[in-house]
Design an enzyme around this catalytic site. Structure first.
Site, PDB file in Angstrom:
ATOM      1  N   GLU A   1      20.088 -13.516 -25.621  1.00 35.07           N
ATOM      2  CA  GLU A   1      19.618 -12.510 -24.671  1.00 35.07           C
ATOM      3  C   GLU A   1      20.204 -12.830 -23.300  1.00 35.07           C
ATOM      4  OE1 GLU A   1      16.661 -12.545 -22.078  1.00 35.07           O
ATOM      5  OE2 GLU A   1      15.396 -14.145 -22.900  1.00 35.07           O
TER       6      GLU A   1
ATOM      7  N   HIS B   1       7.008  -8.541 -29.362  1.00 36.06           N
ATOM      8  CA  HIS B   1       7.215  -7.461 -28.396  1.00 36.06           C
ATOM      9  C   HIS B   1       7.777  -6.221 -29.088  1.00 36.06           C
ATOM     10  CE1 HIS B   1       7.264 -10.135 -24.560  1.00 36.06           C
ATOM     11  NE2 HIS B   1       6.076  -9.634 -24.812  1.00 36.06           N
TER      12      HIS B   1
ATOM     13  N   HIS C   1       9.969 -12.028 -32.271  1.00 43.45           N
ATOM     14  CA  HIS C   1       8.650 -12.087 -31.639  1.00 43.45           C
ATOM     15  C   HIS C   1       7.999 -10.716 -31.613  1.00 43.45           C
ATOM     16  CE1 HIS C   1      11.288 -11.130 -28.241  1.00 43.45           C
ATOM     17  NE2 HIS C   1      10.233 -10.706 -27.567  1.00 43.45           N
TER      18      HIS C   1
ATOM     19  N   HIS D   1      20.759  -7.673 -24.864  1.00 43.52           N
ATOM     20  CA  HIS D   1      19.500  -7.616 -24.142  1.00 43.52           C
ATOM     21  C   HIS D   1      19.718  -7.921 -22.658  1.00 43.52           C
ATOM     22  CE1 HIS D   1      15.212  -8.383 -23.296  1.00 43.52           C
ATOM     23  NE2 HIS D   1      14.942  -7.839 -24.470  1.00 43.52           N
TER      24      HIS D   1
ATOM     25  N   HIS E   1       8.733 -17.934 -24.267  1.00 44.57           N
ATOM     26  CA  HIS E   1       8.669 -16.478 -24.084  1.00 44.57           C
ATOM     27  C   HIS E   1       7.280 -15.911 -24.345  1.00 44.57           C
ATOM     28  CE1 HIS E   1      10.127 -12.482 -23.500  1.00 44.57           C
ATOM     29  NE2 HIS E   1       9.826 -12.127 -24.731  1.00 44.57           N
TER      30      HIS E   1
ATOM     31  N   ASP F   1       9.891  -4.057 -28.224  1.00 43.38           N
ATOM     32  CA  ASP F   1      11.335  -3.831 -28.224  1.00 43.38           C
ATOM     33  C   ASP F   1      12.036  -4.741 -29.240  1.00 43.38           C
ATOM     34  OD1 ASP F   1      10.728  -6.007 -26.564  1.00 43.38           O
ATOM     35  OD2 ASP F   1      12.571  -5.794 -25.409  1.00 43.38           O
ATOM     36  N   HIS F   2      11.244  -5.536 -29.987  1.00 46.30           N
ATOM     37  CA  HIS F   2      11.819  -6.363 -31.046  1.00 46.30           C
ATOM     38  C   HIS F   2      11.233  -6.058 -32.424  1.00 46.30           C
ATOM     39  CE1 HIS F   2      14.074  -9.143 -28.353  1.00 46.30           C
ATOM     40  NE2 HIS F   2      13.217  -8.623 -27.488  1.00 46.30           N
TER      41      HIS F   2
ATOM     42  N   ASP G   1      14.279 -13.293 -27.382  1.00 40.98           N
ATOM     43  CA  ASP G   1      13.981 -13.616 -25.986  1.00 40.98           C
ATOM     44  C   ASP G   1      13.500 -15.059 -25.915  1.00 40.98           C
ATOM     45  OD1 ASP G   1      14.551 -11.000 -25.648  1.00 40.98           O
ATOM     46  OD2 ASP G   1      12.507 -10.345 -25.203  1.00 40.98           O
TER      47      ASP G   1
HETATM   48 ZN   LIG Z   1      10.254 -10.155 -25.417  1.00 43.44          ZN
END
Ligand SMILES: [Zn+2]
Lengths: 532, 688
Positions: free
Chosen positions: A202, A69, A67, A414, A156, A71-72, A177
């Protein structure tokens, strides 16, 4: 055969998700995230562990991004354009559409605020996105002859997906996530029952169990309503995508119901631009929103206006969505400086803020004086409301998913180590599934399934399909002493249809193993005798 | 597998329909309607037509004097709809699976789903289902006008289907009603209701492209884009005995729908080729009709593609298509500049969308301000929907998503009021804003129903106006109710399939083992020197049996089970054998053999089998050595041979051992006993 999992990020932490899995000779990188809490080398995963010679094209079969975000996906442009990976990258349509916005937004913040040297440019982002192959949900993608991947809805954020991977007989899922309960604009995660060797999940809320979300939403709306009816200003620091749309749908709905006229603003063009994407991607939202698109697109916000800087000190109540989230800098920090000193105003913050951000200081400390930098100190008198709903699954959701999929092994990523340890223990004891939570740069090896392939003769298969009914008269003596069995419900006659066939596996030299019916064996042996 | 072609269809709007029996599963491929048959009916009569309406109802006076086709020879009655005739020969309740390959292929489905006992699983792509539903709803709403005019009658057998009525019809109409051989009268059905459509949609399972679904554990079904229309697809059916590809009408180029994904159809055991579009490729299209304006061209399909790869993507073709559209638009603009109106009753979504974008661009460029109307009961919903389906569109449209633009230009055009969408011609908003000259897109292409009927009546006498039609088989018949037609007519042919030149290179690339190919196209292709695959030809209404090379299926044995195998070697024969004990599962079209931990199956009577002649005396000795008491008697086996010895053991285990000439069977209630006895026998046989 084994599956080797190298955790490059999000091992016993939240941030820079990056897991490299070697499954039957194919090497796949799941997510390529950055850590927002650092700005040194710890910001990106240590890619050199994948290939000391830094020949990433040979080392990896593909990259899968779950996805948008940061952090991904935050390190993706760096990895493809600076480190030189040029193989395929897979993500869902919404992620492909929205990830560049996130990357560009972050790049600007990085350059403008921190004054750092940029690690990747706008061109890098554009070039990087050209390598991305967009996939639809449940579409089975043949990456190469042996490697098959498939995305499942993860909730998410819009476009978030769990990815299933199959190489030969080995099968696994990496969740990214996910959210097991639907929210205002997204559905709950959905996946088929699969036969998995490994599940990597996660575990952000590894030990938390959340109650009804609607109660928490009401709290949020009540806090905002109270503030604006007292003439105060509400600051909602969010990232441009995801939470902003969810809260805005919530507010729009409330504004309509309560007939409120207080203006709602979006700070930058980014969120307004993002809404345009959301309108086209409505097929990826919840059923309720999908059902109403033809009469009213839920992302056509009627009460939302664009915020101008000049309105900062204008009188009167308002609600403002400002980027970035967690008040980590930029415009949301600027607004915060103006509005925080008044007790009439309100700031809402997510349940989780990274250490080092103003948001983190606000939710962790009781102190009313906050140091922005050595020269600036803010006297915080405004109300602080902490959002108690999150787009992550809680521990019950994780356990439900693990139980549903019943994989042979589980790896947790995570999350925070102590909580992960306790979840690991639960999965081990309650579900009897081996579970691991490796730290960054550690490797976990697990065995993988493989099947012996054989041919089955038509006679054998047909015999397997022959009905084999068994009638059993229920003995009333058996049930008499049991008071628990309601005799009316116990049928007198039980019918079973357990189909049984006699199969014999035959191996002839230089031939594929074959399963035949018992009668066929004799024929085969006879033939052989005659030949001899 | 058995394959029956029920209908080869009739072009884009009436795709082929087949029945396939594979692994014992009966699969219906598409369920279309022949809407061109509507042309046998008169459009809803106007007051001006009242005379001919009355006259045609005056049966006694009617006689067939000569085979003259006149407006009044059309059928003045509420139309029925022509389904695939031979489909009615099949019991609907015996169909297991229905695969719908395009929105056009769904049009006849409510007739099936409303039948008693219908229980088939229907698979349709999500986009085909949505588009198909809109098209059916539009059809129902257009049909309502007939109901209103003729009144709701009890659905008796319509008089026009009676033999004596057929006899007096002109031959063209008679052929439409009864078919060439006069056997298609059973194909006619009264219109379904909105409730039937709704009910039909509830019975549908929707799919994404390349999503795997498994029917009954046996057949894995996957859809891959065919490029003809949004959501249209080809199918791969994967069963335990190999895979089958179903190749329906497919387009290498599409300006709206996702392109033809031929790569995913490679390497199947059998390929059913069902793209009949090239049937018309070399048909001579006459230019002799009186109504066609001599200055307007009849647009022919691109004649030849000089392509080194044979069929690989060729942008010339794309360019040619684009030129055709530009030509159509420039004709239209010339017409409106001249004060005439343009009527475009085209129902192909891709064409409409492109024309719309092209037309508005050209209008703007030529500084001509005329309104563009889209009149359809479902247009508004359709246009909104088109902007939320990036996953179903061609690459260029998807790129627009990624760069943050709307997928189609009509969103902007609607906002700027450059195009106007109205549900029907009577709607208030429409009349208020109506301006002429104008450009109108509206259904229905048959010119028998929908807004087109009213507008055509209005403009047919105006030589300045222009009618733009899809390719019509019989233009004279199409325009019959509007005679005399002074308006200009432009007829355009849009490709909707694999060109004839590309058939062979495509099949070579796909490399199936066997191809099922239409007999009708046999003469147009030449597979005689084709070595890489075999070809069987099929014709309408005949069942073709295709034998598979192997009777065997693939089976996967779990490693933990395989590790427990107890192998027995027959050295002389060079064979190793092992008796199986496990659970056989059918999953995703594959057989699996798993370790069985269920106690129920491991107890109970088990009968083991050994091959070879067993020396019974040796065996008894061996048994007593093991401490087993046994007695022997002679018996007869099933075949009546007396050469069977039966060994009873009593203590410590109870078992029955039958020793025959070539085999030995052990029957006991305890599996452990069986295996002990088995090992004893095994030992002796080894010694032999
Ligand atoms: Zn996320």
């Amino acid at each position: 055969m084994a599956i080797e999992t190298l955790v490059l990020g999000a091992g016993q932490e939240v941030g820079k998700s990056c897991v490299v899995v070697n499954i039957n000779g194919k090497r796949i990188m799941f997510d390529c995230g950055m850590h927002m809490g650092y700005n040194d080398h710890r910001q990106f995963p240590d890619f050199s562990l994948i290939s000391p010679s830094r020949n990433f094209n040979d080392a990896l079969s593909c990259i899968i991004i779950t996805h948008f975000h940061l952090d991904h996906v935050g390190a993706l442009a760096y990895f493809t354009e600076v480190c030189g990976y040029s193989g395929p990258v897979y993500m869902t349509y919404p992620t492909k559409a929205l990830a560049p916005l996130m990357l560009e937004d972050y790049r600007k913040v990085m350059v403008n605020r921190r004054g750092e040297e940029e690690q990747f440019t706008s061109d890098h982002i554009a070039e990087c996105m050209k390598k991305v192959i967009a996939v639809d949900l449940k579409q089975t993608v043949q990456v190469d002859e042996d490697l098959e991947i498939r995305a499942y809805y993860a909730g998410h954020v819009i476009g978030a997906a769990m990815f299933y991977v199959k190489v030969g007989d080995a099968e696994m899922v990496y969740t990214g996530d996910y959210n097991m309960t639907p929210d205002r604009h997204l559905g709950a995660a959905q996946i088929d029952r699969l036969r998995l060797d490994l599940l990597i999940t996660e575990s952000t809320y590894a030990t938390t169990i959340r109650d009804s979300k609607y109660a928490r939403e009401r709290e949020f709306l009540k806090a905002i309503h109270k503030c604006v009816s007292g003439g105060g200003k509400v600051l909602i620091p969010t990232f441009a995508l995801g939470r902003a749309q969810e809260l805005c749908i919530l507010l729009e709905d409330y504004w309509e119901r309560m007939n409120l006229k207080v203006p709602i603003y979006f700070s930058a063009g980014l969120t307004i631009q993002a809404n345009m994407y959301y309108k086209m991607l409505i097929g990826w939202t919840s059923q309720k929103i999908k059902d109403t698109y033809s009469t009213h697109n839920a992302f056509d916000f009627k009460n939302v206006h664009k915020f101008e800087r000049s309105m900062l000190d204008a009188p009167g109540p308002c609600v403002l969505f400002a980027t970035p989230g967690m008040i980590s800098g930029g415009f949301s920090l600027e607004v915060f400086k103006h509005w925080a000193p008044s007790e009439n105003n309100l700031v809402t913050l997510p349940g989780y803020c990274l250490a080092g951000t103003v948001g983190h200081k606000l939710i962790s400390g009781k102190s009313t004086n906050i140091d922005i930098d050595p020269d600036t100190q803010i006297d915080v008198r405004c109300q602080i409301h902490q959002l108690a709903f999150s787009p992550h699954t809680d521990s019950k959701g994780i356990m439900d998913l693990v139980k549903f999929l019943s994989p042979k092994h589980v790896i947790l990523v995570h999350g925070e180590k102590p909580k992960m340890d306790s979840l690991k223990e639960r999965i081990h004891s309650e579900l009897e599934i081996p579970c691991y939570n490796p730290a960054n740069n550690e490797t976990v090896n697990i065995p993988s399934t493989n099947y012996v392939n054989a041919e089955a003769s038509g006679t054998f298969i047909r015999n397997c399909l022959n009905p084999n009914f068994k009638f059993q008269k229920c003995n009333s003596v058996d049930t008499r002493d049991s008071t628990l069995i309601d005799r009316n419900l116990t049928p007198e006659l039980q019918v079973e249809d357990e189909r049984v066939a006699d199969g014999v596996l035959v191996m002839e030299s230089n031939k594929k193993a074959k399963i035949v019916h018992r009668d066929e064996v004799l024929l085969m042996l006879d033939e052989k005798k005659q030949e001899a | 597998m058995k394959f029956t072609c029920l209908s080869k269809g009739r072009g884009f709007h009436f795709p082929p329909c087949h029945m396939l029996n594979c692994c014992g599963i009966r699969i219906l491929l598409d369920c279309p309607l022949d809407l061109s048959a509507l042309m046998a009916f008169s459009p809803v009569p106007t007051s001006l037509d009242a005379f001919s309406f009355e006259e045609s109802n005056n049966n006694e006076k009617r006689q067939k004097i000569e085979d003259l086709l006149e407006a009044k020879s059309l059928i003045f009655a509420e139309p029925w709809y022509k389904t695939v005739n031979s489909l009615h020969l099949w019991n609907a309740s015996l169909i297991d699976v229905i695969l719908i390959s395009s929105p056009m292929g769904i049009m006849g489905l409510p007739f099936l789903t409303r039948r008693k006992g219908f229980s088939a699983k229907i698979y349709v792509t999500l986009a085909s289902a949505r588009l198909g539903q809109l098209m059916m709803e539009d059809l129902v709403s257009m049909h309502a006008e007939f109901r209103q005019f003729y009144g709701l009658k009890e659905s008796n057998f319509p008089p026009w289907l009676r033999q004596e009525e057929l006899e007096i019809l002109p031959s063209v109409l008679k052929e439409i009603l009864a078919g060439k051989d006069g056997v298609e009268l059973g194909a006619w059905m009264p219109m379904y209701s909105a409730a039937d459509v709704k009910d039909c949609m509830l019975k549908i399972n929707t799919l994404n492209y390349a999503q795997e679904v498994c029917y009954n554990g046996t057949l894995v079904i996957k859809a891959f884009s065919s490029g003809v229309e949004i959501g249209s697809c080809n199918w791969i059916l994967n069963g335990p005995k190999g895979d089958i590809a179903y190749l329906s009408n497919s387009c290498f180029f599409s300006a709206h729908a996702m392109a033809f994904d031929y790569r995913s159809l490679r390497g199947t055991c059998a390929l059913i080729y069902s793209d009949f579009s090239s049937l018309s490729d070399t048909q001579d299209i006459e230019d002799g009709d009186n109504y066609t304006d001599p200055t307007s061209d009849k647009l022919l399909p691109p004649s030849s593609f000089q392509d080194s790869d044979g069929f690989n993507l060729n942008s010339d073709e794309d360019l040619e298509e684009k030129e055709k559209l530009v030509f159509i638009c420039s004709c239209a603009i010339e017409c409106v500049k001249d004060g005439g109106s343009v009527l475009i009753p085209i129902n192909r979504l891709g064409t409409i969308l492109q024309l719309l974008e092209e037309m508005t661009t050209l209008l703007e460029a030529s500084a001509t301000e005329v309104p563009v109307y889209i009149i359809s009961s479902v247009a508004e919903e359709l246009l909104v929907w088109l902007n939320i389906i990036p996953e179903w569109l061609c690459k260029q449209r998807q790129e627009r998503l990624f760069s943050g633009e709307f997928l189609f230009a009509h969103v902007k055009l609607l906002k700027e009021k450059k195009i106007h969408v109205v549900p029907d011609i009577h709607s208030h908003g429409f009349l208020k804003n109506w301006r002429e000259p104008c450009i109108v897109f509206c259904p229905h292409w048959s010119l028998r129903m929908g807004p087109v009927v009213h507008l055509l009546r209005r403009w047919c006498g105006d030589p300045k106006s222009l009618l733009i039609l899809e390719d019509m088989e019989n233009l004279e018949l199409a325009l019959l109710p509007f005679k005399p037609v002074a308006m200009k007519v432009l007829q355009c042919l849009f490709p909707s399939g694999i060109g004839l030149q590309k058939v062979q290179p495509l099949l070579k690339t796909l490399q199936p083992k066997t191809v099922l190919f239409p007999e009708d196209l046999r003469l147009k292709t030449n597979f005689s020197c084709e070595k890489s695959f075999s070809v069987s030809y099929y014709t309408e209404a005949e069942t073709l049996k295709v034998s598979r090379q192997k009777d065997s299926s693939e089976i996967k044995i779990a490693a933990d089970l395989a590790s427990q195998f107890y192998w027995k070697t027959f050295k002389k024969e060079g064979i190793n054998v092992n008796r199986l004990k496990g659970k056989l599962l059918m999953e995703n079209g594959r057989h699996h053999l798993f370790l069985d931990n269920d106690k129920k199956t491991s107890s109970g009577n088990s009968s083991l089998l050994r091959c070879g002649l067993l020396d019974s005396n040796k065996f008894l000795a061996k048994l007593s050595k093991m401490g087993i008491n046994a007695s022997m008697e002679r018996g007869t086996d099933d075949a009546g041979s007396t050469n069977v010895r039966i060994v009873h053991t009593e203590k410590p285990y109870k078992a029955l051992i039958e020793i025959g000439n070539t085999s030995t069977a052990i029957t006991t209630v305890d599996a452990n006993v069986a295996s002990i006895l088995y090992k004893a026998i095994d030992n002796i046989l080894d010694e032999v």
